[in-house]
Motif scaffolding. Structure first.
Motif, PDB file in Angstrom:
ATOM      1  N   ILE A 239       0.854  -1.191   0.000  1.00 42.00           N
ATOM      2  CA  ILE A 239       0.000   0.000   0.000  1.00 42.00           C
ATOM      3  C   ILE A 239       0.889   1.239   0.000  1.00 42.00           C
ATOM      4  N   ILE A 240       0.636   2.097  -0.964  1.00 45.16           N
ATOM      5  CA  ILE A 240       1.437   3.321  -1.071  1.00 45.16           C
ATOM      6  C   ILE A 240       0.504   4.516  -0.963  1.00 45.16           C
ATOM      7  N   ALA A 241       0.751   5.364   0.011  1.00 44.25           N
ATOM      8  CA  ALA A 241      -0.051   6.581   0.170  1.00 44.25           C
ATOM      9  C   ALA A 241       0.847   7.772  -0.111  1.00 44.25           C
ATOM     10  N   GLU A 242       0.565   8.451  -1.219  1.00 46.49           N
ATOM     11  CA  GLU A 242       1.371   9.620  -1.581  1.00 46.49           C
ATOM     12  C   GLU A 242       1.068  10.797  -0.673  1.00 46.49           C
ATOM     13  N   ALA A 243       1.833  11.865  -0.811  1.00 42.94           N
ATOM     14  CA  ALA A 243       1.737  13.004   0.096  1.00 42.94           C
ATOM     15  C   ALA A 243       0.293  13.468   0.285  1.00 42.94           C
ATOM     16  N   GLY A 244      -0.082  13.668   1.531  1.00 42.98           N
ATOM     17  CA  GLY A 244      -1.387  14.241   1.857  1.00 42.98           C
ATOM     18  C   GLY A 244      -2.568  13.324   1.584  1.00 42.98           C
ATOM     19  N   SER A 245      -2.333  12.053   1.305  1.00 41.01           N
ATOM     20  CA  SER A 245      -3.464  11.161   1.021  1.00 41.01           C
ATOM     21  C   SER A 245      -3.845  10.353   2.267  1.00 41.01           C
ATOM     22  N   HIS A 246      -5.062   9.773   2.223  1.00 40.92           N
ATOM     23  CA  HIS A 246      -5.550   8.981   3.346  1.00 40.92           C
ATOM     24  C   HIS A 246      -6.205   7.708   2.843  1.00 40.92           C
ATOM     25  N   GLU A 269       3.434  -4.549   3.218  1.00 44.08           N
ATOM     26  CA  GLU A 269       4.292  -3.367   3.264  1.00 44.08           C
ATOM     27  C   GLU A 269       3.442  -2.112   3.072  1.00 44.08           C
ATOM     28  N   LEU A 270       3.644  -1.139   3.934  1.00 41.69           N
ATOM     29  CA  LEU A 270       2.931   0.130   3.823  1.00 41.69           C
ATOM     30  C   LEU A 270       3.947   1.259   3.679  1.00 41.69           C
ATOM     31  N   VAL A 271       3.625   2.206   2.808  1.00 46.94           N
ATOM     32  CA  VAL A 271       4.507   3.361   2.635  1.00 46.94           C
ATOM     33  C   VAL A 271       3.664   4.624   2.724  1.00 46.94           C
ATOM     34  N   ALA A 272       3.987   5.490   3.680  1.00 49.85           N
ATOM     35  CA  ALA A 272       3.243   6.745   3.842  1.00 49.85           C
ATOM     36  C   ALA A 272       4.188   7.928   3.635  1.00 49.85           C
ATOM     37  N   MET A 273       3.823   8.779   2.669  1.00 45.32           N
ATOM     38  CA  MET A 273       4.616   9.982   2.389  1.00 45.32           C
ATOM     39  C   MET A 273       4.150  11.133   3.288  1.00 45.32           C
ATOM     40  N   GLU A 274       4.713  12.305   3.010  1.00 39.06           N
ATOM     41  CA  GLU A 274       4.412  13.492   3.813  1.00 39.06           C
ATOM     42  C   GLU A 274       2.904  13.672   4.047  1.00 39.06           C
ATOM     43  N   GLY A 305       5.235  -0.968   8.259  1.00 41.48           N
ATOM     44  CA  GLY A 305       4.923   0.268   7.552  1.00 41.48           C
ATOM     45  C   GLY A 305       6.058   1.254   7.716  1.00 41.48           C
ATOM     46  N   ALA A 306       6.319   2.007   6.655  1.00 46.91           N
ATOM     47  CA  ALA A 306       7.344   3.044   6.729  1.00 46.91           C
ATOM     48  C   ALA A 306       6.666   4.407   6.651  1.00 46.91           C
ATOM     49  N   CYS A 307       6.813   5.195   7.717  1.00 48.27           N
ATOM     50  CA  CYS A 307       6.348   6.578   7.685  1.00 48.27           C
ATOM     51  C   CYS A 307       7.501   7.394   7.118  1.00 48.27           C
ATOM     52  N   LEU A 308       7.553   7.474   5.791  1.00 52.06           N
ATOM     53  CA  LEU A 308       8.698   8.125   5.155  1.00 52.06           C
ATOM     54  C   LEU A 308       8.615   9.645   5.262  1.00 52.06           C
ATOM     55  N   GLY A 309       7.396  10.172   5.125  1.00 47.80           N
ATOM     56  CA  GLY A 309       7.245  11.620   5.076  1.00 47.80           C
ATOM     57  C   GLY A 309       7.028  12.238   6.446  1.00 47.80           C
ATOM     58  N   ASP A 310       7.304  13.549   6.524  1.00 52.57           N
ATOM     59  CA  ASP A 310       7.043  14.262   7.766  1.00 52.57           C
ATOM     60  C   ASP A 310       5.540  14.238   8.044  1.00 52.57           C
ATOM     61  N   ARG A 311       5.193  14.140   9.310  1.00 57.38           N
ATOM     62  CA  ARG A 311       3.797  14.129   9.788  1.00 57.38           C
ATOM     63  C   ARG A 311       2.963  12.990   9.188  1.00 57.38           C
ATOM     64  N   SER A 312       3.593  11.998   8.669  1.00 53.40           N
ATOM     65  CA  SER A 312       2.823  10.860   8.156  1.00 53.40           C
ATOM     66  C   SER A 312       2.384   9.991   9.332  1.00 53.40           C
ATOM     67  N   LYS A 313       1.390   9.133   9.066  1.00 55.50           N
ATOM     68  CA  LYS A 313       0.850   8.337  10.163  1.00 55.50           C
ATOM     69  C   LYS A 313       0.460   6.946   9.673  1.00 55.50           C
ATOM     70  N   ILE A 314       0.850   5.927  10.414  1.00 57.99           N
ATOM     71  CA  ILE A 314       0.412   4.563  10.120  1.00 57.99           C
ATOM     72  C   ILE A 314      -0.172   3.964  11.384  1.00 57.99           C
TER      73      ILE A 314
END
Lengths: 495, 252
Positions: A239-246, A269-274, A305-314
């Motif tokens: 699962i990939i969540a690009e910046a600002g997505s939910h 695997e989860l990836v959360a951007m900014e 899950g990887a909280c790659l971006g700032d203020r991201s949340k998993i």
């Protein structure tokens, strides 16, 4: 129908049939021979019509796996698994491939009904007109029937906002760049024994991509089943969540009753951007084995899950009631500044079930925060272990963690164990750990019964009270199902 | 007059140890009876045995409640029949919200009577009205059952449960112990509010002062597992003044 009557019905159906979901669907299967060799992997890759980079990746994972040892540090005990005695591929035989849902095997649709897939989704699966209206209540289903995803709904309305929700095998063909970029980026091929095995032989799973700034208009839901004798189930979800997505993703599972142990080793695997957020909820109800500890699923899962971006949340929420053995630690790697990781878990073990489950919160980003709420319920002769790691790296100034581990014991012969690891390498970090152990004893039951409740009412009341901090994190429909599942799982565990 | 509760030759033990050694007691409908007696005389055991606690083995005798053989009934069936035990040491239920607990209990009893269950809104309306009448703080409903309650709050919570469940027969096991005078009044008011031709109670107490607010029809002295003396309300005053020794000596 009142909730109580419904519960009674559920309990009745379970007591009568032993395991309510213990049926087998007669759909012709296409099964690979037992055993794991590079040829098995080539066959899987060929059946999936994969590009050569995917096959190479699988073969690399297989090479790594051959050099690894099965881990034995968890507090679980099982006979040796013969990895050469397992089928690694099973697919429903294709006749001509359904062009639309109307052409989906009616037996499969009947199976969804038995699985208790909510009416709404069944209506959509059945193509009822207008069933896809009222967007805030919508749930999209990507059903993994054994190894091949058979039915995927809502594709069009998701596509309108640019959300991709499809079987991962399809994503490998249709969106190779995205898959290539992210697969194995959170859980590397050689991360651990079971992840390496999964990487070599995974047959299906879900792929989700939420583009920048998009709030996914519906809950995404997958129902898993393991349906062929001796077939290990190796799902792979990305699962990939690009910046600002939910996005909110639901996973629920049931399995047919069997005498033979079945291996299950999934990777998620989860990836959360900014500023992105991913909520991943699981209700796991695989066959736990019979009252004497015979049979049941071995569930060795790697979720990270990887909280790659700032203020991201998993946020991981799980209600685990099934499987003979559960080995599962949904984790968050908090790279982003002020990123947030959450883990809410209810793990129930009865009879001879063994669960060793928990989480890892790895704090790398400044000001990253994590919350762990773990509720373990043990009954019968079962053993329930919470194992968790909170690791604060030197870069994670001002990081915070709060951990609460509660254990509830029912009866005299079960065990609850809490194994928290805390490693703090930054003096400004704040880590809190609280733990309690309580018991459903004769005093509590008698108090409730004196007020007119049956023993089952009393156990449900106490258990639901014990779990409510976790249950309230689940989406509404799931929370109701989970409550029923808890009642059913603990039925007969007292007295 | 037929008794609401009729206990005859009741004996009970815990393990091998006999505690009740032949209780004969009859409580007519509409009457409040007090049980007094020294520590260890079997007062609490009597309450538990009536309510059906399994740790106590009934070795002989009968208990008839409105014509039914109560000893054959499960604890929840006794509760549904109208028996309520106010515990001396109320049990804590962590995580279980008091309102939810009370509603589950009330609905279980209503179900047993073939009545409709109350939904959360109906229940809260009913509970708040009862609490107001008993001068209790509505906050109590939101807290977990007895968790972090003071001794007095726990006892008041028992009285609240009694008020909501409206039993036909209440056993109050030293509900007054450790209470200040205001709390004592709440307990007494809780019982007095239920008084009527179809309500009876057995009030286990050490002290005369509860009986000032809750004038009993009869007072029984329980010692060493037997009722050694029964009398009118004046017996309680006599015990308060002279202690149990005179009565015990007389019975010996």
């Amino acid at each position: 129908m009142s909730a109580v009557n419904e519960t009674l019905d559920t309990v009745r159906s379970v007591t009568e049939s032993g395991y309510k979901w213990g049926f087998e669907t007669n759909i012709e299967m296409d099964v690979a021979p037992k055993g794991l060799t590079p040829d098995t992997i080539r066959m899987i890759s060929a059946r999936k019509e994969e590009p050569s980079w995917m096959l190479d990746w699988r073969l690399r994972a297989f090479e790594a796996w051959l050099k690894m040892e099965e881990p034995h540090w968890a507090r679980v005990d099982h006979p040796r698994i013969d990895y050469q005695d397992i089928h690694y591929y099973a697919a429903p035989k294709k006749k001509d491939g359904p062009k639309s849902l109307d052409e989906v095997d009616p037996e499969l649709l009947a199976m969804y009904e038995k699985l208790g897939i909510p009416l709404k989704e069944r209506a959509i699966l059945a193509g009822v007109e207008g069933a896809d209206e009222a967007p805030q209540r919508q749930i999209a289903v990507d059903a993994v029937f054994d190894s091949v995803s058979v039915a995927t709904t809502f594709r069009e309305s998701l596509a309108k906002v640019g959300v991709i929700f499809c079987p991962i095998s399809e994503a490998i063909r249709e969106h190779p760049d995205l898959v290539k970029q992210y697969i194995g980026s959170v859980v590397p091929v050689a991360d651990n024994y079971f992840a390496a095995l999964n990487s070599a032989v995974f047959t299906d799973g879900s792929f989700v991509f939420i583009p920048k700034g998009v709030r996914c208009p519906m809950e995404l839901s997958t129902y898993f089943r393991i349906n062929t004798k001796n077939t290990g189930q190796f799902e792979r979800t990305l699962i990939i969540a690009e910046a600002g997505s939910h996005v909110s993703y639901l996973e629920g599972c049931t399995a047919p009753q069997r005498d033979e142990n079945q291996l299950h080793a999934a990777v998620v695997e989860l990836v959360a951007m900014e500023d992105a957020s991913i909520k991943y909820s699981t209700v796991q109800n695989w066959y736990p084995g019979d009252a004497n500890g015979k049979g049941g699923i071995y569930n060795f899962v790697t979720k990270r899950g990887a909280c790659l971006g700032d203020r991201s949340k998993i946020s991981w929420t799980q209600v685990e009631t099934g499987s003979a053995i559960t080995w599962k630690y949904p984790s968050c790697v908090l790279h982003g500044v002020d990123s947030v990781g959450e883990f809410y878990s209810v793990a129930v073990t009865t009879n001879h079930q063994q669960a060793d489950t928990g989480t890892k919160m790895i704090h790398i980003g400044k000001g990253s925060r994590s919350t762990i709420i773990s509720k373990g319920i043990s009954a019968g002769q079962s053993n329930n272990t919470y194992r968790g790691l909170v690791k604060i790296m030197p870069s994670a100034s001002g990081a915070r963690n709060f951990t609460q581990c509660d254990s509830l014991l029912i009866g005299e012969n079960c065990g609850a164990h809490t194994v928290p690891y805390i490693e703090s390498r930054n003096p400004s970090a704040k880590v809190e750990h609280e733990a309690t152990t309580s018991k459903i004893d004769e005093d509590k039951l008698f108090y409730c019964r004196q007020r007119g409740m049956s023993e089952e009412d009393a156990v449900n009341l106490i258990v639901n009270g014990f779990c409510k901090e976790v249950l309230k994190e689940l989406p509404m429909e799931f929370a109701v199902e989970a409550q029923k599942l808890l009642a059913v799982s603990l039925e007969g565990s007292v007295g | 007059m037929t008794a609401m509760l009729d206990i005859s030759g009741l004996t009970a033990s815990i393990g091998d140890k006999p505690i009740l050694k032949g209780i004969d007691l009859s409580v007519p409908a509409g009457e409040i009876h007090a049980i007094m007696g020294p520590n260890g005389s079997g007062k609490s055991t009597l309450g538990y045995v009536l309510a059906g606690r399994e740790d106590y083995e009934v070795t002989g005798g009968t208990v008839t409640f409105e014509g039914q053989d109560m000893l054959a009934m499960a604890p929840e069936a006794r509760a549904a029949a109208g028996l309520f035990l106010a515990f001396q040491a109320p049990i804590e239920l962590p995580g279980v919200n008091n309102a939810n607990f009370l509603r589950t209990a009330l609905n279980a009893i209503r179900r047993a009577h073939g009545e409709d269950e109350l939904d959360a809104v109906q229940f809260l309306k009913f509970a708040r009205a009862e609490m107001k009448r008993l001068s209790m703080d509505g906050e109590m409903l939101k807290r977990n059952v007895n968790v972090g309650f003071s001794g007095g709050e726990k006892k008041r919570n028992e009285v609240l449960q009694m008020a909501l469940l409206r039993p036909r027969f209440a056993v109050l096991d030293e509900t007054d112990s450790g209470l200040d005078i205001d709390a004592l009044r709440i307990v007494a008011e809780g019982v007095n509010a239920l008084r009527g031709p179809n309500f009876s109670a057995l009030v286990v107490t050490h002290h005369q002062r509860l009986l000032d607010h809750l004038v009993p029809h009869r007072v029984h002295v329980l010692a060493q597992g037997r009722i050694i003396r029964s009398g009118g309300p004046e017996l309680a005053k006599e015990l308060e003044k002279n202690g149990y020794s005179a009565v015990l000596a007389e019975a010996a």
